[in-house]
Motif scaffolding. Sequence first.
Motif, PDB file in Angstrom:
ATOM      1  N   THR A  53     -50.044  75.474  -7.029  1.00 49.62           N
ATOM      2  CA  THR A  53     -51.046  76.404  -7.571  1.00 49.62           C
ATOM      3  C   THR A  53     -51.769  75.972  -8.667  1.00 49.62           C
ATOM      4  OG1 THR A  53     -49.581  77.606  -8.832  1.00 49.62           O
ATOM      5  CG2 THR A  53     -49.661  78.478  -6.712  1.00 49.62           C
ATOM      6  N   PRO A  54     -52.982  76.396  -8.902  1.00 46.93           N
ATOM      7  CA  PRO A  54     -53.634  76.043 -10.278  1.00 46.93           C
ATOM      8  C   PRO A  54     -52.870  76.347 -11.597  1.00 46.93           C
ATOM      9  CG  PRO A  54     -55.288  77.215  -8.746  1.00 46.93           C
ATOM     10  CD  PRO A  54     -53.687  77.385  -7.953  1.00 46.93           C
ATOM     11  N   ALA A  55     -52.228  77.281 -11.499  1.00 44.79           N
ATOM     12  CA  ALA A  55     -51.165  77.602 -12.546  1.00 44.79           C
ATOM     13  C   ALA A  55     -50.042  76.682 -12.785  1.00 44.79           C
ATOM     14  CB  ALA A  55     -50.787  79.132 -12.222  1.00 44.79           C
ATOM     15  N   ASP A  56     -49.803  76.269 -11.684  1.00 47.77           N
ATOM     16  CA  ASP A  56     -48.614  75.284 -11.849  1.00 47.77           C
ATOM     17  C   ASP A  56     -49.268  73.889 -12.382  1.00 47.77           C
ATOM     18  OD1 ASP A  56     -46.789  76.952 -10.188  1.00 47.77           O
ATOM     19  OD2 ASP A  56     -47.351  75.934  -8.281  1.00 47.77           O
ATOM     20  N   VAL A  57     -50.406  73.550 -11.800  1.00 50.86           N
ATOM     21  CA  VAL A  57     -51.000  72.261 -12.389  1.00 50.86           C
ATOM     22  C   VAL A  57     -51.092  72.442 -13.979  1.00 50.86           C
ATOM     23  CG1 VAL A  57     -53.284  70.921 -12.521  1.00 50.86           C
ATOM     24  CG2 VAL A  57     -52.109  71.807 -10.275  1.00 50.86           C
ATOM     25  N   GLN A  58     -51.511  73.599 -14.520  1.00 47.95           N
ATOM     26  CA  GLN A  58     -51.870  73.743 -15.630  1.00 47.95           C
ATOM     27  C   GLN A  58     -50.368  73.566 -16.500  1.00 47.95           C
ATOM     28  OE1 GLN A  58     -54.593  73.524 -17.381  1.00 47.95           O
ATOM     29  NE2 GLN A  58     -56.085  74.040 -15.819  1.00 47.95           N
ATOM     30  N   GLN A  59     -49.545  74.415 -16.086  1.00 44.37           N
ATOM     31  CA  GLN A  59     -48.147  74.303 -16.848  1.00 44.37           C
ATOM     32  C   GLN A  59     -47.601  72.968 -16.715  1.00 44.37           C
ATOM     33  OE1 GLN A  59     -46.020  77.033 -14.229  1.00 44.37           O
ATOM     34  NE2 GLN A  59     -45.819  78.425 -15.798  1.00 44.37           N
ATOM     35  N   ILE A  60     -47.796  72.228 -15.534  1.00 41.57           N
ATOM     36  CA  ILE A  60     -47.658  70.766 -15.604  1.00 41.57           C
ATOM     37  C   ILE A  60     -48.345  70.092 -16.948  1.00 41.57           C
ATOM     38  CG2 ILE A  60     -47.367  68.605 -14.491  1.00 41.57           C
ATOM     39  CD1 ILE A  60     -46.904  70.631 -11.885  1.00 41.57           C
ATOM     40  N   LEU A  61     -49.385  70.324 -17.043  1.00 43.34           N
ATOM     41  CA  LEU A  61     -50.191  69.356 -17.903  1.00 43.34           C
ATOM     42  C   LEU A  61     -49.881  69.874 -19.406  1.00 43.34           C
ATOM     43  CD1 LEU A  61     -53.892  69.600 -16.311  1.00 43.34           C
ATOM     44  CD2 LEU A  61     -52.439  67.494 -16.621  1.00 43.34           C
ATOM     45  N   ARG A  62     -49.793  70.986 -19.531  1.00 45.03           N
ATOM     46  CA  ARG A  62     -49.352  71.678 -20.844  1.00 45.03           C
ATOM     47  C   ARG A  62     -47.995  71.018 -21.018  1.00 45.03           C
ATOM     48  NH1 ARG A  62     -50.104  76.069 -24.204  1.00 45.03           N
ATOM     49  NH2 ARG A  62     -47.974  76.877 -25.367  1.00 45.03           N
ATOM     50  N   ALA A  63     -46.806  71.044 -20.304  1.00 45.52           N
ATOM     51  CA  ALA A  63     -45.679  70.313 -20.702  1.00 45.52           C
ATOM     52  C   ALA A  63     -45.782  68.932 -20.879  1.00 45.52           C
ATOM     53  CB  ALA A  63     -44.741  70.616 -19.321  1.00 45.52           C
ATOM     54  N   VAL A  64     -46.529  68.145 -20.312  1.00 45.25           N
ATOM     55  CA  VAL A  64     -46.815  66.709 -20.167  1.00 45.25           C
ATOM     56  C   VAL A  64     -47.449  66.487 -21.684  1.00 45.25           C
ATOM     57  CG1 VAL A  64     -48.009  64.505 -19.415  1.00 45.25           C
ATOM     58  CG2 VAL A  64     -46.553  66.105 -17.713  1.00 45.25           C
ATOM     59  N   LEU A  65     -48.571  67.028 -21.744  1.00 50.97           N
ATOM     60  CA  LEU A  65     -49.455  66.928 -23.220  1.00 50.97           C
ATOM     61  C   LEU A  65     -48.977  67.371 -24.535  1.00 50.97           C
ATOM     62  CD1 LEU A  65     -52.903  67.523 -21.387  1.00 50.97           C
ATOM     63  CD2 LEU A  65     -51.838  65.391 -21.939  1.00 50.97           C
ATOM     64  N   LEU A  66     -48.141  68.378 -24.350  1.00 53.24           N
ATOM     65  CA  LEU A  66     -47.668  68.996 -25.677  1.00 53.24           C
ATOM     66  C   LEU A  66     -46.524  67.922 -26.270  1.00 53.24           C
ATOM     67  CD1 LEU A  66     -47.058  72.841 -25.172  1.00 53.24           C
ATOM     68  CD2 LEU A  66     -48.592  71.505 -26.703  1.00 53.24           C
TER      69      LEU A  66
END
Length: 164
Positions: A53-66
């Motif tokens: 889902t779009p929310a999954d993609v954003q959670q993944i990006l947040r985890a990677v980028l943080l």
Amino acid sequence: MDEQVLRYREAKLMEPIYRMFKVIEQEDVLKAQTLMSVTMQYIIEHYSGKNLTPADVQQILRAVLLKEEDGRYYAMYVYNEIQVKAAGWLTILAVDCPVTLEALGAMADKLAEELQKKDFITLTAAEVMNLLEQIVMPVDAVVLERLQLNRERYLAELRTFLVQ
């Protein structure tokens, strides 16, 4: 489901990843490529056979980028993501109003200026919406009313990548 619809959904789902890549690429091409690879590898390992889902993609990006540069890349990404969303919303909301492109540009500039003062790691969706409403208020009452009518929908979009 029609193959064209599936391709559109896939492309729409991948847009945030592409924007993340483009934002970081401006500063460091190798880092952008590496973060893109990490993101895609995570998706492959954890979401194969599942609906992403779009929310999954954003959670993944947040985890990677943080985890990179003490969250600096995450801040760059969020800054860009908010601007992209706000520009789209304002353009649609003002389509039949007497708001000029110059006024829309000025609102976008003001939003960018105000966002630079924020801590993106703790920034909330409500803070962004409140800021956007304050920027729109003196420009056009109809656009402000439309923004407020769509507030919950826009908050939901922002919450996919911002703190609640």
